[in-house]
Design a protein around this motif. Structure first.
Motif, mmCIF file in Angstrom:
data_model
loop_
_atom_site.group_PDB
_atom_site.id
_atom_site.type_symbol
_atom_site.label_atom_id
_atom_site.label_comp_id
_atom_site.label_asym_id
_atom_site.label_seq_id
_atom_site.Cartn_x
_atom_site.Cartn_y
_atom_site.Cartn_z
ATOM 1 N N ASN A 78 0.829 -1.195 0.000
ATOM 2 C CA ASN A 78 0.000 0.000 0.000
ATOM 3 C C ASN A 78 0.870 1.253 0.000
ATOM 4 O O ASN A 78 1.987 1.226 0.515
ATOM 5 C CB ASN A 78 -0.909 -0.019 1.226
ATOM 6 C CG ASN A 78 -2.106 -0.927 1.026
ATOM 7 O OD1 ASN A 78 -2.910 -0.684 0.133
ATOM 8 N ND2 ASN A 78 -2.220 -1.964 1.836
ATOM 9 N N PRO A 79 0.387 2.353 -0.603
ATOM 10 C CA PRO A 79 -0.945 2.527 -1.168
ATOM 11 C C PRO A 79 -1.057 1.950 -2.573
ATOM 12 O O PRO A 79 -0.062 1.902 -3.292
ATOM 13 C CB PRO A 79 -1.100 4.049 -1.218
ATOM 14 C CG PRO A 79 0.292 4.534 -1.490
ATOM 15 C CD PRO A 79 1.183 3.603 -0.696
ATOM 16 N N VAL A 80 -2.272 1.549 -2.962
ATOM 17 C CA VAL A 80 -2.471 1.125 -4.342
ATOM 18 C C VAL A 80 -2.726 2.323 -5.247
ATOM 19 O O VAL A 80 -2.591 2.217 -6.469
ATOM 20 C CB VAL A 80 -3.606 0.088 -4.464
ATOM 21 C CG1 VAL A 80 -3.221 -1.205 -3.767
ATOM 22 C CG2 VAL A 80 -4.921 0.619 -3.925
ATOM 23 N N MET A 81 -3.120 3.457 -4.668
ATOM 24 C CA MET A 81 -3.142 4.734 -5.385
ATOM 25 C C MET A 81 -2.578 5.785 -4.451
ATOM 26 O O MET A 81 -3.208 6.158 -3.474
ATOM 27 C CB MET A 81 -4.546 5.103 -5.869
ATOM 28 C CG MET A 81 -5.004 4.263 -7.056
ATOM 29 S SD MET A 81 -6.638 4.701 -7.689
ATOM 30 C CE MET A 81 -6.351 6.350 -8.326
ATOM 31 N N GLY A 82 -1.345 6.222 -4.752
ATOM 32 C CA GLY A 82 -0.664 7.193 -3.917
ATOM 33 C C GLY A 82 -0.977 8.602 -4.356
ATOM 34 O O GLY A 82 -0.824 8.959 -5.518
#
Length: 318
Positions: free
Chosen positions: A32-36
């Protein structure tokens, strides 16, 4: 991997794409994150073997950028669904019903908005990657965080912060009757350090004859230990709602942990039948990046309650 690993030459809009590429470690695990980057209040919909996601776009115009993924880890943008938002866009619910796709959207007043109070609207399309129609005003004022649900009676409903509920018309483009209060939430121990109770973000999912309500309490951006994901269930869309004995499903329990204010979750079935909870959080020491998107595997107990597997999220996850 931390967000400080991203080279400064990468444009701000692209940093989220670059950071989520690094989430996939290529060995059957991810970090994680999968979307930073700032992607708060994620809502995710499974369409066949593909997943679609959007988030609160606030005062961006065009707004409500849709993303797609084959695995919940690697995401790519499709494009904005709302060319001219009516106001600041708060937490959306992205859903499918009878082959048609809907977004239930709270528009908030701003200096430039066409709304003067929190207003719930809906957009729809028959092609999720095509043109979206609307917005259409549902006549709901003073509410945020709409969450769509279909009852065992076949009727459609919209849950709201509070948690209140209103019935929808069969086409999902209008309301029927009055708003009613239906659930008081789960109350954390008095000595927990939180911002406010703030029962919000209701998301509905059905599994094995149960209706589950996944909500958030504790406040969004206060103390590190405040925001959390809670779960309740009922055999009927009308309740009564039974709180999960092991609530909360997800929470930062210590400010020394890497992810703060973990909340506003969506529970969904992922690839291979594995369940996940996807939600937002602040990275400790990098709160200025906003609320980033985290993903945790979820297992189910024999008596039908979800258990998040991620712990403090320092290790790779399957």
């Amino acid at each position: 991997m931390t967000t400080t690993d991203i080279p400064s030459a990468v444009p701000a809009w692209g940093r989220g794409i670059e950071n989520q590429r690094r989430a996939n470690l290529g060995d059957g695990t991810y970090r994680n994150p999968v979307m930073g980057g700032d992607y708060p209040d994620p809502t995710v919909l499974r369409v066949g073997d593909r997943y679609y996601l959007t988030y609160s776009s606030f005062e961006s115009s065009p707004g409500i950028v849709l993303w797609r993924s084959e695995n919940l880890v690697d995401w790519e943008p499709v494009g904005p669904a709302c060319p001219e938002p009516w106001g600041s866009v708060f937490a959306i619910d992205l859903v499918e019903h009878a082959g048609r796709y809907y977004m239930y959207i709270p528009f908030m007043p701003t200096s430039w908005s066409r709304v003067d109070a929190p207003t719930i609207a809906v957009m729809w399309t028959d092609d999720i990657e095509g043109t979206w129609h609307g917005p259409i005003d549902l006549g709901l004022r003073g509410y945020i965080d709409p969450g769509h649900a279909v009852g065992e009676d076949g009727e459609r409903y919209l849950f709201l912060n509070g948690i209140d509920r209103v019935r929808l018309t069969s086409d999902g483009l209008g309301t029927v009757g009055e708003v009613e209060h239906v659930y008081d939430g789960w109350h954390y121990p008095d000595d927990w350090v939180v911002e406010a109770y703030s029962l919000e973000g209701p998301k509905h999912v059905q599994r094995d004859g149960w209706h589950y309500l996944v909500s958030a309490v504790g406040g969004t951006a206060g103390p590190a230990t405040g925001h959390m994901v809670i779960v309740a269930r009922s055999r009927s869309i009308d309740g009564p709602w039974e709180n999960m004995p092991t609530n909360p499903l997800v929470r930062c329990t210590d400010a020394a942990q890497p992810w703060w204010s973990r909340g506003h979750g969506t529970l969904l079935e992922g690839p291979g039948g594995q369940w996940y909870v996807i939600y937002h959080a602040y990275e400790r020491g990098a709160q200025g990046l906003g609320r980033q998107i985290l993903l945790e595997p979820v297992d189910w107990t024999d008596d039908g309650w979800p258990v998040a597997r991620g712990g403090d999220l320092t290790a790779p996850l399957p």
